[in-house]
Motif scaffolding. Sequence first.
Motif, PDB file in Angstrom:
ATOM      1  N   ALA A  55      71.266  44.539  70.699  1.00 56.06           N
ATOM      2  CA  ALA A  55      71.832  45.887  70.823  1.00 56.06           C
ATOM      3  C   ALA A  55      71.019  46.867  69.997  1.00 56.06           C
ATOM      4  CB  ALA A  55      73.282  45.879  70.334  1.00 56.06           C
ATOM      5  N   MET A  56      71.274  48.136  70.258  1.00 60.76           N
ATOM      6  CA  MET A  56      70.669  49.208  69.476  1.00 60.76           C
ATOM      7  C   MET A  56      71.693  49.678  68.447  1.00 60.76           C
ATOM      8  SD  MET A  56      67.735  49.277  70.874  1.00 60.76           S
ATOM      9  CE  MET A  56      66.978  50.706  70.120  1.00 60.76           C
ATOM     10  N   VAL A  57      71.253  49.792  67.184  1.00 60.31           N
ATOM     11  CA  VAL A  57      72.122  50.274  66.116  1.00 60.31           C
ATOM     12  C   VAL A  57      71.440  51.438  65.411  1.00 60.31           C
ATOM     13  CG1 VAL A  57      73.267  48.051  65.773  1.00 60.31           C
ATOM     14  CG2 VAL A  57      71.230  48.591  64.440  1.00 60.31           C
ATOM     15  N   ALA A  58      72.230  52.396  64.977  1.00 64.99           N
ATOM     16  CA  ALA A  58      71.688  53.559  64.278  1.00 64.99           C
ATOM     17  C   ALA A  58      71.200  53.140  62.898  1.00 64.99           C
ATOM     18  CB  ALA A  58      72.746  54.652  64.161  1.00 64.99           C
ATOM     19  N   PHE A 105      74.581  72.752  66.704  1.00 68.01           N
ATOM     20  CA  PHE A 105      74.216  71.563  65.944  1.00 68.01           C
ATOM     21  C   PHE A 105      72.996  70.916  66.582  1.00 68.01           C
ATOM     22  CE2 PHE A 105      74.822  66.892  65.598  1.00 68.01           C
ATOM     23  CZ  PHE A 105      74.946  66.744  64.229  1.00 68.01           C
ATOM     24  N   LEU A 106      72.047  70.509  65.757  1.00 68.28           N
ATOM     25  CA  LEU A 106      70.883  69.743  66.210  1.00 68.28           C
ATOM     26  C   LEU A 106      70.795  68.473  65.380  1.00 68.28           C
ATOM     27  CD1 LEU A 106      68.224  72.599  66.400  1.00 68.28           C
ATOM     28  CD2 LEU A 106      69.378  71.499  68.333  1.00 68.28           C
ATOM     29  N   ALA A 107      70.370  67.392  66.005  1.00 73.32           N
ATOM     30  CA  ALA A 107      70.241  66.141  65.265  1.00 73.32           C
ATOM     31  C   ALA A 107      69.295  65.207  65.993  1.00 73.32           C
ATOM     32  CB  ALA A 107      71.612  65.477  65.110  1.00 73.32           C
ATOM     33  N   ASN A 108      68.891  64.175  65.269  1.00 73.45           N
ATOM     34  CA  ASN A 108      68.162  63.079  65.889  1.00 73.45           C
ATOM     35  C   ASN A 108      68.532  61.795  65.179  1.00 73.45           C
ATOM     36  OD1 ASN A 108      65.990  62.500  63.772  1.00 73.45           O
ATOM     37  ND2 ASN A 108      65.661  64.675  64.177  1.00 73.45           N
ATOM     38  N   THR A 109      68.427  60.699  65.912  1.00 74.48           N
ATOM     39  CA  THR A 109      68.771  59.389  65.395  1.00 74.48           C
ATOM     40  C   THR A 109      67.658  58.406  65.730  1.00 74.48           C
ATOM     41  OG1 THR A 109      71.137  59.783  65.701  1.00 74.48           O
ATOM     42  CG2 THR A 109      70.465  57.499  65.470  1.00 74.48           C
ATOM     43  N   LYS A 110      67.331  57.583  64.762  1.00 79.30           N
ATOM     44  CA  LYS A 110      66.437  56.450  64.971  1.00 79.30           C
ATOM     45  C   LYS A 110      67.329  55.227  65.170  1.00 79.30           C
ATOM     46  CE  LYS A 110      62.761  53.955  62.538  1.00 79.30           C
ATOM     47  NZ  LYS A 110      61.995  53.955  61.258  1.00 79.30           N
ATOM     48  N   TRP A 111      67.175  54.564  66.310  1.00 77.65           N
ATOM     49  CA  TRP A 111      67.958  53.392  66.657  1.00 77.65           C
ATOM     50  C   TRP A 111      67.061  52.166  66.621  1.00 77.65           C
ATOM     51  CZ3 TRP A 111      73.169  53.770  68.018  1.00 77.65           C
ATOM     52  CH2 TRP A 111      73.643  55.064  68.217  1.00 77.65           C
ATOM     53  N   ALA A 112      67.546  51.078  66.042  1.00 74.78           N
ATOM     54  CA  ALA A 112      66.790  49.830  65.974  1.00 74.78           C
ATOM     55  C   ALA A 112      67.421  48.788  66.874  1.00 74.78           C
ATOM     56  CB  ALA A 112      66.767  49.309  64.535  1.00 74.78           C
ATOM     57  N   CYS A 113      66.587  47.962  67.443  1.00 74.86           N
ATOM     58  CA  CYS A 113      67.062  46.836  68.245  1.00 74.86           C
ATOM     59  C   CYS A 113      67.302  45.655  67.311  1.00 74.86           C
ATOM     60  CB  CYS A 113      66.027  46.483  69.308  1.00 74.86           C
ATOM     61  SG  CYS A 113      66.616  45.248  70.484  1.00 74.86           S
ATOM     62  N   VAL A 114      68.496  45.051  67.429  1.00 73.06           N
ATOM     63  CA  VAL A 114      68.847  43.898  66.592  1.00 73.06           C
ATOM     64  C   VAL A 114      69.498  42.820  67.441  1.00 73.06           C
ATOM     65  CG1 VAL A 114      69.180  45.287  64.496  1.00 73.06           C
ATOM     66  CG2 VAL A 114      71.143  44.785  65.972  1.00 73.06           C
ATOM     67  N   THR A 118      72.861  37.812  64.478  1.00 72.55           N
ATOM     68  CA  THR A 118      72.303  37.763  63.126  1.00 72.55           C
ATOM     69  C   THR A 118      72.141  39.126  62.469  1.00 72.55           C
ATOM     70  OG1 THR A 118      70.015  37.925  63.891  1.00 72.55           O
ATOM     71  CG2 THR A 118      70.994  35.695  63.742  1.00 72.55           C
ATOM     72  N   GLY A 119      72.074  40.184  63.287  1.00 75.04           N
ATOM     73  CA  GLY A 119      71.796  41.513  62.754  1.00 75.04           C
ATOM     74  C   GLY A 119      70.333  41.720  62.416  1.00 75.04           C
ATOM     75  N   ARG A 120      69.496  40.772  62.746  1.00 75.41           N
ATOM     76  CA  ARG A 120      68.064  40.869  62.446  1.00 75.41           C
ATOM     77  C   ARG A 120      67.345  41.706  63.498  1.00 75.41           C
ATOM     78  NH1 ARG A 120      66.087  34.978  60.402  1.00 75.41           N
ATOM     79  NH2 ARG A 120      67.292  35.018  58.471  1.00 75.41           N
ATOM     80  N   PRO A 121      66.281  42.381  63.074  1.00 71.16           N
ATOM     81  CA  PRO A 121      65.479  43.154  64.030  1.00 71.16           C
ATOM     82  C   PRO A 121      64.952  42.258  65.147  1.00 71.16           C
ATOM     83  CG  PRO A 121      64.822  43.655  61.785  1.00 71.16           C
ATOM     84  CD  PRO A 121      65.768  42.492  61.712  1.00 71.16           C
TER      85      PRO A 121
END
Length: 152
Positions: A55-58, A105-114, A118-121
């Motif tokens: 999944a992708m997590v912020a 409002f303006l924003a950006n998010t970096k999402w990681a695949c894990v 395990t929660g590991r990248p």
Amino acid sequence: MTDVFDLALKIEPQHIDILGHVNNVMYVQWMQDVASAHIEKIGLGLKEYLKLKHAMVAVEHHMQYRKAAFEGEDIILRTWLDDINALYSFRQYAFYRPKDRTILFLANTKWACVEIATGRPKRMSPSFTQAYQPLKSDVNPFDFEKYHTDII
């Protein structure tokens, strides 16, 4: 390739803080809400995450509050994908009031695949890299006239 994604919202009493405008915490919730709605629309949402076991997590947010929003107003939560690599996707947000085209409002998010277990990248699978394509460079995500009329 994905497009901008808009979600219409009417500001309700529970969104308002003691100062009489939208509480800043609501914007973070709305970032999650519009991102989730967007991934469901492009066909790689939470159900698919569970099947794929990743999944992708912020991992990082940058936010700028520009103008106040008030109870009863209609606003548009807009998001789009900005960039992608093997581990990360980058999402942009612009929340605006359509009646006067004011950016709230303006924003950006970096999402990681894990890996979910395990929660590991984890490197993104082809399912992710194919679905999570950045906005084409010739599309202006701040052209509010072009997109908002179909959803209000």
